[in-house]
Design a protein around this motif. Sequence first.
Motif, PDB file in Angstrom:
ATOM      1  N   ALA A 146       0.778  -1.088  -0.243  1.00 21.81           N
ATOM      2  CA  ALA A 146      -0.083   0.218  -0.021  1.00 21.81           C
ATOM      3  C   ALA A 146       1.004   1.265  -0.182  1.00 21.81           C
ATOM      4  O   ALA A 146       0.411   2.499  -0.426  1.00 21.81           O
ATOM      5  CB  ALA A 146      -0.852  -0.108   1.306  1.00 21.81           C
ATOM      6  N   ASN A 147       2.017   1.090   0.314  1.00 19.70           N
ATOM      7  CA  ASN A 147       2.926   2.127   0.379  1.00 19.70           C
ATOM      8  C   ASN A 147       3.556   2.391  -0.887  1.00 19.70           C
ATOM      9  O   ASN A 147       4.267   2.061  -1.523  1.00 19.70           O
ATOM     10  CB  ASN A 147       3.980   1.983   1.374  1.00 19.70           C
ATOM     11  N   GLY A 148       3.025   3.533  -1.510  1.00 19.19           N
ATOM     12  CA  GLY A 148       3.271   3.998  -3.040  1.00 19.19           C
ATOM     13  C   GLY A 148       4.560   4.418  -3.354  1.00 19.19           C
ATOM     14  O   GLY A 148       5.096   4.442  -4.178  1.00 19.19           O
ATOM     15  N   GLU A 149       5.254   4.901  -1.923  1.00 16.49           N
ATOM     16  CA  GLU A 149       6.628   5.503  -1.952  1.00 16.49           C
ATOM     17  C   GLU A 149       7.681   4.265  -2.199  1.00 16.49           C
ATOM     18  O   GLU A 149       8.693   4.355  -3.046  1.00 16.49           O
ATOM     19  CB  GLU A 149       7.163   6.270  -1.072  1.00 16.49           C
ATOM     20  N   LYS A 150       7.438   3.261  -1.607  1.00 20.16           N
ATOM     21  CA  LYS A 150       8.254   1.988  -1.661  1.00 20.16           C
ATOM     22  C   LYS A 150       8.118   0.963  -2.727  1.00 20.16           C
ATOM     23  O   LYS A 150       9.075   0.685  -3.342  1.00 20.16           O
ATOM     24  CB  LYS A 150       8.184   1.097  -0.135  1.00 20.16           C
ATOM     25  N   TYR A 151       6.768   1.002  -3.308  1.00 18.25           N
ATOM     26  CA  TYR A 151       6.533   0.081  -4.367  1.00 18.25           C
ATOM     27  C   TYR A 151       5.599   0.835  -5.223  1.00 18.25           C
ATOM     28  O   TYR A 151       4.504   0.873  -5.381  1.00 18.25           O
ATOM     29  CB  TYR A 151       5.619  -1.254  -3.873  1.00 18.25           C
ATOM     30  N   PRO A 152       6.444   1.697  -6.242  1.00 17.93           N
ATOM     31  CA  PRO A 152       5.524   2.526  -7.004  1.00 17.93           C
ATOM     32  C   PRO A 152       4.790   1.917  -8.073  1.00 17.93           C
ATOM     33  O   PRO A 152       3.830   2.597  -8.589  1.00 17.93           O
ATOM     34  CB  PRO A 152       6.608   3.585  -7.566  1.00 17.93           C
ATOM     35  N   TYR A 153       4.951   0.801  -8.220  1.00 13.00           N
ATOM     36  CA  TYR A 153       4.299   0.274  -9.504  1.00 13.00           C
ATOM     37  C   TYR A 153       3.179  -1.023  -9.151  1.00 13.00           C
ATOM     38  O   TYR A 153       2.662  -1.485  -9.692  1.00 13.00           O
ATOM     39  CB  TYR A 153       5.456  -0.494 -10.548  1.00 13.00           C
ATOM     40  N   MET A 154       3.063  -0.918  -7.929  1.00 16.08           N
ATOM     41  CA  MET A 154       2.189  -2.043  -7.540  1.00 16.08           C
ATOM     42  C   MET A 154       0.963  -1.266  -6.532  1.00 16.08           C
ATOM     43  O   MET A 154       1.219  -0.666  -5.503  1.00 16.08           O
ATOM     44  CB  MET A 154       2.736  -3.235  -6.265  1.00 16.08           C
ATOM     45  N   PHE A 155      -0.187  -1.820  -7.012  1.00 16.54           N
ATOM     46  CA  PHE A 155      -1.516  -0.916  -6.410  1.00 16.54           C
ATOM     47  C   PHE A 155      -2.472  -1.957  -5.777  1.00 16.54           C
ATOM     48  O   PHE A 155      -3.112  -2.865  -6.597  1.00 16.54           O
ATOM     49  CB  PHE A 155      -2.205  -0.194  -7.459  1.00 16.54           C
ATOM     50  N   PRO A 156      -2.368  -1.898  -4.463  1.00 21.26           N
ATOM     51  CA  PRO A 156      -3.468  -2.881  -3.923  1.00 21.26           C
ATOM     52  C   PRO A 156      -4.952  -2.535  -4.461  1.00 21.26           C
ATOM     53  O   PRO A 156      -5.626  -3.605  -4.280  1.00 21.26           O
ATOM     54  CB  PRO A 156      -3.248  -2.711  -2.307  1.00 21.26           C
ATOM     55  N   ILE A 157      -5.195  -1.192  -4.492  1.00 20.33           N
ATOM     56  CA  ILE A 157      -6.646  -0.647  -5.092  1.00 20.33           C
ATOM     57  C   ILE A 157      -7.704  -1.187  -4.066  1.00 20.33           C
ATOM     58  O   ILE A 157      -8.790  -0.749  -4.491  1.00 20.33           O
ATOM     59  CB  ILE A 157      -6.819  -0.842  -6.326  1.00 20.33           C
TER      60      ILE A 157
END
Lengths: 412, 298, 355
Positions: free
Chosen positions: A131-142
Motif C-alpha cells: 500500500a506504500n506507494g513510495e516504496k512500491y511505486p508500481y504495485m497497487f493494492p487498490i
Amino acid sequence: MKLLRTLGFAAAATAAMAAANTAQADDIVIGMMCDRTGVTAVTGTVLCPGYHDYIALVNANGGIEGCSVKANEVDIEYKVPPAVEAYQRFKSDGAVLVSPFGTPMVAALLKTMEEDKIPGTSAGFGTAAAANGEKYPYMFPIAASYWSQTAAAVQFAKDKFEGDLNGKKIAYVFYDNPAGREGIPVITELAKQEGFDFRTFAIPVPGIEAGPQVLDITRRFRADFVIAHVFGRAPAVLLKELKRSGYQMDNVIGFVWAGSEGDIAAAGGWDVAEGYNTIQFAGVGSNYPVLEEIRAMYKANGEDPPEEMASTVYYNRGVFQAAVHVKAIENAVKAKGSCDVTGTEVRDGMRQIQDFTLGGLVPPLKITEKDHEGGGYVRVFQVQDGKYVPVTDWYRSYRDTVLRLLEEEHKG
Amino acid sequence: MHPELEFGIALAAEGVLTGLMYSLIALGFVLIYKSTDAINFAQGHFVMIAAIVVAGALDWWGVPLFIAILIGLAFMIAFGIGLERFVLRPMIGRPIVAIIMATIGLSFFLLGFGPLVFGPAPTTINLPIPDSPIFWGPLYLKPIGLVGAGVSIAFLLGFGWFFIKSRAGVAMRAVADSHQVSMAMGINVERFFAVAWVTAGVVALLGGLLWGNMIGVDTQLALIGLKVFPVVILGGLDSIPGVVVGGIIVGVVEALTSGFVDPVVGGGMKDFAPYVLMILMLMIRPFGIFGRRQIERI
Amino acid sequence: MFHRECGFYKTSYEADQAILAFPIARHAVIGLTLLFLVVVPLFASDYYLSNLSLVGITVVGALGLNILLGYTGQISIGHAAFMSVGAYTAANFAVKLGLPFYITLPLGGCMAALIGILVGIPSLRVKGLYLAIATLAAQFIIEWVINHTPAISGGVAAAIEVERPVLFGWNLNSSLELYYFVIFFAVLAIVATTNLVRSRLGRALIAIRDQDIAAQIIGIGVFRYKLYAFAISSFFAGVTGVLYTYYLGIATYEQFTIITSIDFLAMCIIGGLGSITGSVLGAFFITLLPMVIRIVMESVGPYFMDPADLPTIIGQLRLMFFGGLIMLFLVMEPEGLNRLWLNIRNYFRVWPFSY
C-alpha cells in the motif's frame, strides 16, 4: 516418417490459425493472470469472466476514449513459474498494465515490474506493505489490504459489543501461510489499544479440517467473536464446523476471500451460514447499474447472461478490477491525448483515481502517490434469508494505526 | 473434572472419530497394496472423483440421494475396471517407481477431468445426518463423525473377515504374494487385480460421501489423500487392523497437538505432527505396528 | 552418411575415453553452443529468452533428480524442499551478509546437501517405497520449518528479496544477461553430471540401482554411496533454488511445493531415467508443455467452443494432458523421450545404409 509428416502439418496449421488470432495494432493491452485450475480456481473461474465482461462492455461502448482494449488472459495455476512466463508474454504483447493473481506471484514480480515500469494491481491480496506507494511505486493494492480488513473487523466487533471490547475474547483464525498471518500485527496492536483478549488459531495448509480448532474456540477459549482470515477450502470447512458446534454465526466475520456464494454452497447452503458476516471490497449482489448494462449487452447479442454472474462476490470483484484498470488507462489516455500510453503513464493515471464508485460497486477509492490502497474501505455483508444483505456502509477504521504500521514497516 | 482435562478428552474423542474417517480412505490404499503390491498415490483423487460424480448427479439431474450414490457406484466400478485394463495391466512386473508415477499421472488426469465434466464450482453433498452435536458427559460428538467411524469399522471388519475367511480373499492375498505362483495355482490374477481396484474405488466412494459432506466437494478434496501415508506407515502397509490403529493414532495426535502444542508454538503443528511420528516409525519399525512383511535393510 | 563411425582410429586411452569421441559429436556440441549462445539471443525476444532461462534452471534440478532416481534408483518426492533450502540460504546470506552470488550459490547448494544428508540417514536404510514416503514427509516438514521460522524466512511474509547478481561490478538484470547467467550454470551442471556418471562414483550408483545386494558383496558400501547420491542430488536442487531466487529477485517457499516436486519427477520419467539427454529433454518438455497447450488451444479452440469458456477448459485440458502423457509414456515408452531421441539418432547413424 508418417508421424513426422502429420506433426509437420499440424504445426503448420496451428501457426496459420495463430496468425489469424493476433491483436490489432492500436489496441491497448492489459495482461490478466488468472488461476483457473490451481488451488484458488474457485475464485479465478468466476472473477476472470467478470473482468472480461466489463472489458467487453467498455469496447462495445466505444472503448476508452476511442481506443479499444484487449485483455489477454493466461492461466497460471497459482504457481510462480507460469506467472513469470505469463508476465514475459504480456510484456512482449506490449501490455501497459499487468494484473497478477495471488500473493506469491505479486512477491515474485514486484521487482521485475518496477524495473520494466509496468504497473500492476493486487486487489484483496498481496502484501499489506504494498500500500506504500513510495516504496512500491508500481504495485497497487487498490483495495483494502489485510491490515485494513483486520482493523475493520475489529471495528465491527466493537460496534457489536456497544463500543466496548474490554475483557472480551476474540479468536483470530487464520490460514497458516504468510498471507493468513498478515493480520496478526494489526490485531496485536489493536488488542493493546482496545483491551480485548485474543488468541490465534492456525488452520494448516491445505485447510480441509478445522475440528480441533473449532473445539478449542468454542469450548475452551470460549470466544465472544471470531475473525476468520481463511481462504480456499477453509471457509466452508470452518463454517460447517462452527455451525456444528452451535456457535452463533453472527459473531463470526470472514475476510474478503472467506465469503463467496461458492463457500456458502460448499458449507451446506444459506441456512447453514445464516448470520455469517463477511468483509467485502466490492459490492455484492446483482442490482448495480453496471451489472444491468452487462446483462443488456448479452441480451443484445442474443445470449443469456453467463452463469458466473450469479456468484456475485467474485464476479463483481472481476468487474471492480476491470473498472479500476479502465479508469486508470482512461486518465492516462486523457492526459496524453492518444491511445499510445506507456506503463508509467497508466501508473500516473491510477494515482489520479478518486470519487469513482460505479454506482456503489466500487468503494470511494482515493489512490494517491503515497497511498496505493485507496483508503482501505470495506463493507460488511451478512447472510440473511438466503442472500447477502449489506449491514454497514463503506467504512474504514483505525486508519492511523494501519498507517503507523506501514511507516514502521517501511523503515524496518 | 479439571477443564483442561475435559477439553483434552473431548479433543481426543474428536480425534478418534476423525482418525477412523482417515482409516476409511487408507483402507482403499491398503486393499490395493495387499492385493496387487501397487502403491496408489491417487487414492485421495479417487475419493474426489467419486464425490464429484455423486455431487454432479445430485446437482445436475436432481435425482434423489440414493440414485446418485448408485450412479457413483457404477462410475467407480467402470473406472476401476478400465484403470486396471488400460493402465495397470501393462505395468505388471515394472519397478515400483513406474507404478507410483503412473498413479501420480492418474491423479493429474482426474484433477482435470472432474472439473472439465462437472464444472469447477465447489458444491456439497447433503446427507440426512443431523448437524447438531451430541453431548455425552465431557464428550462432544459430531453425528457425521459417528456415522463415519461406524462405516469405517463396519468395512474394516468386513474386509478383515474377507481376507482371512473367504476363498476370494485368500486368493487375493496369494496374488499379492506372488503373481506367478498364483497363476500356476489357477487363480485368475488379472480378474483379482480388477476386483482389488474396483473395491478400492467403492471404498473411495464412501469416503467421498462422508468427507464431501464434511468439507465440501471440489478438487481440493483430493488433498485428504495425503493423510493416508502417516496412517499406513504407522499401522502397516498391508494390515487391515493396522489401518484402524494407525488412523486412530493419527487422528488423536493431530487433535491433541492442535489443542495443546499449537498455542505454544504459534500454530500449524497439527498437520505436521503425524509426519514426524511417521519418520520416527520409519526409523524404528518401518513395517508399522501390524505390518507383516519384512523390510530389507541395508 | 552424416555420421561415420568407421575410419576414426583412436590411438590413445584419452581419445578412447573422451566424452566427445567422434567428430559428429564435436560438431553437434559446437552447433548447439552456437545456437544457444549466439543465434538464440540475437533473434529471440525477451519472452523466449525468459522461457529458455526457466528451462535452463529446471535442467539443473532435473539432472540432480535423475542422478538420484535414474542412476541410483531411489525415489525422492521432496526435491522441491531442497530447492527452497538452497533458495533461502542464498537469500539470507546475500541479504544479511551481502555476499556475492558466486559465494551464496555454492553455499546454498552445500546447505541443501547437508539437509539432504540429514534426511537421508534415517530413510536410506529402508528400501523402495519407504524412501518415497520419507521424502514426502521431509517435503512437508521443511516447508513447515521455513514457514514458521522467521529467522530463516525473513519475517511474516516468508519471502526475501535479493538483488540481482553482480559480476565484476556489472549488474545482471536484463533478460539477456540473466539468460547467459542461467545457461552458464546449466552447462556446468550438464558437464558435471556427464563426468560424474562416467566416474567411479557413477558406476557405483548404477551398480546399486541394478543389483544392490550384489553391489554390497563386491565392496560398494551401499548405504554410503546412496547417501552420496542423495547429497549430490540435493546439492543440485539447492543450486536450482538459488538460480530461481536470483532469476526472480525473490525467494518464496510457496514456489517450492509438492506439486513442483512431482513436476521434476515427471521430467525425469518422461525424459528418460538414467540419461542426461533425457533430463534436458524432460525439462524442456514439462516446462514448455503448458505454453504449447495454451497456444494450440487458443488457435484451435475458438473454432470449436465459446471463447469465454476457453481459459478454464485450457487449464483442465492441460492437467489431463499432463497426467495422460505421464501414463502414456509409462505404458508405452518406459524409457521416455530419450529413447525416442535415440531411435531417431540410431536411424541416422547408418542412413542410408540401414540394412
